[in-house]
Enzyme design. Structure first.
Site, PDB file in Angstrom:
ATOM      1  N   GLU A 114      -8.977  11.227  30.191  1.00 18.51           N
ATOM      2  CA  GLU A 114      -9.144  10.228  29.137  1.00 18.51           C
ATOM      3  C   GLU A 114      -9.984   9.073  29.671  1.00 18.51           C
ATOM      4  O   GLU A 114      -9.764   8.603  30.789  1.00 18.51           O
ATOM      5  CB  GLU A 114      -7.769   9.728  28.677  1.00 18.51           C
ATOM      6  CG  GLU A 114      -7.765   8.502  27.799  1.00 18.51           C
ATOM      7  CD  GLU A 114      -8.550   8.642  26.519  1.00 18.51           C
ATOM      8  OE1 GLU A 114      -9.301   7.721  26.169  1.00 18.51           O
ATOM      9  OE2 GLU A 114      -8.417   9.703  25.861  1.00 18.51           O
ATOM     10  N   CYS A 159       0.858  -1.191   0.000  1.00 20.78           N
ATOM     11  CA  CYS A 159       0.000   0.000   0.000  1.00 20.78           C
ATOM     12  C   CYS A 159       0.888   1.233   0.000  1.00 20.78           C
ATOM     13  O   CYS A 159       1.797   1.342   0.833  1.00 20.78           O
ATOM     14  CB  CYS A 159      -0.911   0.005   1.229  1.00 20.78           C
ATOM     15  SG  CYS A 159      -1.845   1.549   1.413  1.00 20.78           S
ATOM     16  N   TYR A 171      -9.808  14.471  26.433  1.00 27.92           N
ATOM     17  CA  TYR A 171      -9.619  13.406  25.433  1.00 27.92           C
ATOM     18  C   TYR A 171      -8.115  13.207  25.204  1.00 27.92           C
ATOM     19  O   TYR A 171      -7.633  13.219  24.075  1.00 27.92           O
ATOM     20  CB  TYR A 171     -10.307  13.752  24.113  1.00 27.92           C
ATOM     21  CG  TYR A 171     -11.737  14.260  24.241  1.00 27.92           C
ATOM     22  CD1 TYR A 171     -12.810  13.368  24.279  1.00 27.92           C
ATOM     23  CD2 TYR A 171     -12.014  15.628  24.308  1.00 27.92           C
ATOM     24  CE1 TYR A 171     -14.121  13.828  24.382  1.00 27.92           C
ATOM     25  CE2 TYR A 171     -13.322  16.091  24.410  1.00 27.92           C
ATOM     26  CZ  TYR A 171     -14.370  15.189  24.452  1.00 27.92           C
ATOM     27  OH  TYR A 171     -15.654  15.657  24.558  1.00 27.92           O
ATOM     28  N   ASP A 228      -9.179  17.371  21.949  1.00 23.11           N
ATOM     29  CA  ASP A 228      -8.935  16.627  20.712  1.00 23.11           C
ATOM     30  C   ASP A 228      -9.894  15.436  20.711  1.00 23.11           C
ATOM     31  O   ASP A 228      -9.495  14.290  20.938  1.00 23.11           O
ATOM     32  CB  ASP A 228      -7.472  16.164  20.668  1.00 23.11           C
ATOM     33  CG  ASP A 228      -7.105  15.516  19.338  1.00 23.11           C
ATOM     34  OD1 ASP A 228      -7.985  15.431  18.452  1.00 23.11           O
ATOM     35  OD2 ASP A 228      -5.951  15.079  19.191  1.00 23.11           O
ATOM     36  N   CYS A 263     -10.522  16.237  13.854  1.00 22.54           N
ATOM     37  CA  CYS A 263     -10.281  15.444  12.644  1.00 22.54           C
ATOM     38  C   CYS A 263     -11.523  15.404  11.761  1.00 22.54           C
ATOM     39  O   CYS A 263     -11.583  14.616  10.812  1.00 22.54           O
ATOM     40  CB  CYS A 263      -9.849  14.025  13.019  1.00 22.54           C
ATOM     41  SG  CYS A 263     -11.034  13.125  14.033  1.00 22.54           S
TER      42      CYS A 263
END
Length: 367
Positions: free
Chosen positions: A248, A71, A226, A296, A323
């Site tokens: 977390e 890949c 997070y 995040d 993201c």
């Protein structure tokens, strides 16, 4: 992957503007220094084809395997390791697991690579610990590829495409069960379940941008929500912050974060195993304050409960790492409408060349 890289960046930039331009100027995307072979985490599906072990990925929306021998996005060492595993599987009579018949052994292979230390971790996700000749396989892998520093088995008997189920048992059969990588002059332990950015060299640039936006001072109390294995929290602690608290939900990640703090001699950071939304809500009732908040969250974004609690803590600066520009835009709408903050910077960072994904760092300051 058929696009020129500049065209890919343009497409991502237009998506960023679609969801975020109403909040402020979107800066040009920071390109990735590597556009191929950057992924340090690889998850390969195992199935039997013509009686032999094959590895690859699922066809979208199915459990039909597409065999992959190489890949262009994955670390080349991972391809070498997978090739060796396919060869050794025949020698040691290791069969692919059949979900329907519940026969065979190997379901997935997870590989994590460290670029800085030239190390790799291999996880054999199997139906049981009774993997034929597992120790011999591990020894042969290390002999063929000396950079393989850890091999372990994780049990997954669930009918799921999830590679590592929550609470899965792990048995280390070679090495220590983790490898090390280096980011922003700090060492980080990477184990099977650790959250770690898949493009480490670009992640360094991402974190430097986040730290510049945070403008940390020795009197700052920082919360990293997070926090995963503590990358942002520990970089903040080493970048001049007075005190850092990482929150977390994954207890394994919290354990890794504590080990990472000790590994780097960092004493001004602590980590809490808790749901970020609930912890923030409880701590606001206790009068907890912070001057800088990092968040995040996963692709689904933050919860309104979390954002409301964040507003009550009244940090001077919020650095939001996302993201997913769509859920980021949703959360910024909430912040703009209900909290006393304004957007002071939007910086997209391409961590995922050859895909549709993009990372974004946003600075919010109190009005």
């Amino acid at each position: 992957m058929n696009m020129k890289y500049e065209d890919e960046l343009l497409e991502k930039f237009l998506e960023e503007k679609q969801f975020l331009s109403r909040f402020g100027e979107v800066s040009p995307i920071l390109p990735s220094p590597k556009t191929t072979h950057y992924r340090c985490k690889i998850q390969a599906v195992c199935q039997s084809i013509d009686g032999k072990l094959a590895t690859g990925i699922y066809r979208k929306g199915s459990h039909k395997l597409i065999p992959v021998k190489s890949c262009p996005l994955e670390d080349e060492r991972a391809g070498e390791i997978l090739s060796t595993i396919r060869t050794l599987a025949g020698r040691y009579h290791i069969k692919a697991y059949d979900e329907d018949k519940k026969t065979g052994h190997l379901r997935h292979v997870l590989i994590r690579c460290s670029e800085y230390y030239d190390e790799a971790l291999v996880v054999l996700v199997a139906s049981s610990f009774d993997l034929p000749s597992a120790s011999d396989l591990a020894a042969a892998l290390h002999q063929k590829h000396p950079y393989v520093k850890s091999v372990s088995i994780i049990i997954n008997t669930e009918k799921t495409s999830m590679v590592i189920p929550e609470g899965a048992k792990e048995k280390v059969i070679y090495g220590k069960g983790y490898i090390l990588d280096r980011l922003c002059n700090l060492d980080f332990r990477i184990s099977a379940a650790s959250f770690y950015q898949v493009n480490p060299r670009q992640a360094e640039n991402l974190y430097k941008i986040a730290m510049n936006m945070a403008d940390l001072r020795s009197y700052d109390t920082v919360i990293d929500a997070y926090s995963g294995t503590g990358t942002i929290a520990l970089i903040a602690a080493a970048s001049g912050a007075g005190k850092v608290i990482g929150v977390e939900t994954n207890p394994h990640a919290v354990k890794d974060a504590g080990e990472n703090a000790r590994l780097n001699g960092i004493t001004n950071a602590e980590f809490v195993a808790a749901d970020a939304s609930k912890w923030m809500k409880e701590k606001t009732k206790e009068g907890q304050k912070c001057s800088v908040l990092f968040l995040d969250p996963p692709r689904s974004g933050a919860t309104e409960e979390f954002l409301a609690a964040a507003g009550k803590m009244n940090p001077e600066r919020i650095v939001y790492v996302s993201c997913n520009p769509e859920t980021l835009g949703r959360d910024l709408r909430y912040i703009h409408r209900f909290l006393n903050y304004r957007v002071a910077g939007i910086q997209p960072v391409d961590l995922f060349p050859g895909s549709s994904h993009i990372e974004t760092v946003v600075l919010l300051i109190s009005r």
